[in-house]
Design an enzyme around this catalytic site. Sequence first.
Site, PDB file in Angstrom:
ATOM      1  N   HIS A   1      -7.339  -6.076   0.405  1.00  0.00           N
ATOM      2  CA  HIS A   1      -6.171  -5.230   0.718  1.00  0.00           C
ATOM      3  C   HIS A   1      -5.399  -5.740   1.934  1.00  0.00           C
ATOM      4  O   HIS A   1      -4.421  -5.132   2.342  1.00  0.00           O
ATOM      5  CB  HIS A   1      -6.674  -3.801   0.985  1.00  0.00           C
ATOM      6  CG  HIS A   1      -5.619  -2.726   0.899  1.00  0.00           C
ATOM      7  ND1 HIS A   1      -5.076  -2.308  -0.296  1.00  0.00           N
ATOM      8  CD2 HIS A   1      -5.005  -1.977   1.855  1.00  0.00           C
ATOM      9  CE1 HIS A   1      -4.183  -1.341  -0.074  1.00  0.00           C
ATOM     10  NE2 HIS A   1      -4.105  -1.130   1.222  1.00  0.00           N
TER      11      HIS A   1
ATOM     12  N   ASP B   1      -9.981  -5.535  -3.703  1.00  0.00           N
ATOM     13  CA  ASP B   1      -9.364  -4.556  -2.794  1.00  0.00           C
ATOM     14  C   ASP B   1     -10.313  -3.369  -2.640  1.00  0.00           C
ATOM     15  O   ASP B   1     -10.665  -2.706  -3.624  1.00  0.00           O
ATOM     16  CB  ASP B   1      -8.028  -4.112  -3.389  1.00  0.00           C
ATOM     17  CG  ASP B   1      -7.218  -3.234  -2.453  1.00  0.00           C
ATOM     18  OD1 ASP B   1      -7.815  -2.375  -1.774  1.00  0.00           O
ATOM     19  OD2 ASP B   1      -5.986  -3.410  -2.415  1.00  0.00           O
TER      20      ASP B   1
ATOM     21  N   SER C   1       0.838  -1.194   0.000  1.00  0.00           N
ATOM     22  CA  SER C   1       0.000   0.000   0.000  1.00  0.00           C
ATOM     23  C   SER C   1       0.881   1.255   0.000  1.00  0.00           C
ATOM     24  O   SER C   1       1.657   1.452  -0.939  1.00  0.00           O
ATOM     25  CB  SER C   1      -0.962  -0.057   1.190  1.00  0.00           C
ATOM     26  OG  SER C   1      -2.011   0.875   1.036  1.00  0.00           O
TER      27      SER C   1
END
Lengths: 279, 279
Positions: A257, A224, A148
Amino acid sequence: MMRQVERIKEFGGWLERWQHESETCHCTMTFSVYLPPQAATQKLPVVFWLSGLTCTDDNVRVKAGAQRYCAELGLILVMPDTSPRGGDVPDVPERYDLGQGAGFYVNATQAPWSTHYQMYDYVTRELPALVEASFPVIPGRRAISGHSMGGHGALICALKNPGMYASVSAFAPICNPVVSSWGQGCFGAYLGDDKNAWEAWDATCLIKVGAPLPSALIDHGTADEFLAEQLFPQNLQAACTARGIPLTLRMQDGYDHSYHFIATFIGEHLAFHARAMAS
Amino acid sequence: MMRQVERIKEFGGWLERWQHESETCHCTMTFSVYLPPQAATQKLPVVFWLSGLTCTDDNVRVKAGAQRYCAELGLILVMPDTSPRGGDVPDVPERYDLGQGAGFYVNATQAPWSTHYQMYDYVTRELPALVEASFPVIPGRRAISGHSMGGHGALICALKNPGMYASVSAFAPICNPVVSSWGQGCFGAYLGDDKNAWEAWDATCLIKVGAPLPSALIDHGTADEFLAEQLFPQNLQAACTARGIPLTLRMQDGYDHSYHFIATFIGEHLAFHARAMAS
């Protein structure tokens, strides 16, 4: 002076946590390192892992399952914190996406952030030097990965330092932070209002102006929850295509995610880095 | 009525969290289940995992790295909570080792605990029935494992139910709770002052009176900070030796009580259970 604050046996090697006074961030910094069994008798290549928003050095070591693969492959894994920390370090406690836990791996130029928020120099200069001085690593045999915010951090560290990393990989990176609200919030605070200054810290923008990318592997999950609004993998892909830069960008069907996504593919990423560092 | 509250893709399978109104514990219970990719097309054996003090169903699924092995081996992993939960459920908030998070996998007989703290019946009766009715499991093809309080829970579930589990394993189990302060605290509260009543819930005492043990694998770490004062593996070993019961009890050099220890050996435990359930 580094001090060891924790040492845990795992997969026949040692998971260690260290603290030191950072000359770069002007505060006490904490990082973890996993030394696989092979490190007892030989020097090894190193993978740096940059974590995402809200994380410390602990999340990846607990959740990713990376140590098993590092023990199999003979890799040292270095896991820095995501920002400077401490009572003297500016923060916005009500926001998870700015301040402590959200350093974004840039060098801040704006008050009150610039004194401590120098995470780019920390992860590309001070920490590698400390690691090479303190652990049995093969000098210069490095790769970098992250998740991320940290996936983007890994990309810009590689793009801004040609030759420094044999390979780069990322899980669900924020590919084009100048167009994501997470990126805009941090870049506005740390770098100021001049958006031209932001582009030197954005992976997609760096690709567009010709920064060279080492061997790269990126995974995104199609489920995600941040994909559409924050991550923009299509922008990075388009920039690479326009420049003729090879990029392995995989859209993994049904993954989200979380670290469950990372755990699923971390073995492939570490094997990818091991191959790149061996050649 | 069970309701799915979470579903996360991992290693090609699905990590799911479910809630239901428990007839046994008289409250809403939460558990997680990992369904490996093979579960999409066939029925599979099941491993039940019982967690330790302070845990919920989440700790093992995040920290143990078990899902990778379950995907390789074709095992369903069921992860219950460690106690009843909720505002109506008695608790001692200032203690981590009594009340919510510390059910000890016994059936409480004492007020105010006995209404909800029926974790033994929950994990050996209600939950297996729910699992067999709801997921693609081979009926009766079961194994059980756990950590610390849950390692002991796994042992007593196996000892008190001959034939129910093909195999049992444990990480750092509290082997003889009637002589450990963790065990004494919970047994005194849940079972009352009569220590004779405690022995029906103690693995070492059950072995002494002839309970049959299925194929068993136990790992302790020699650097476990709770080994000397809480775990007493030597008592279990002595009871098995006296009865001529084979027991694989391994003292793993340098390992502690944490999930890093579990992560290191969970693959061996799951392979052990897969072999036992295949035969």
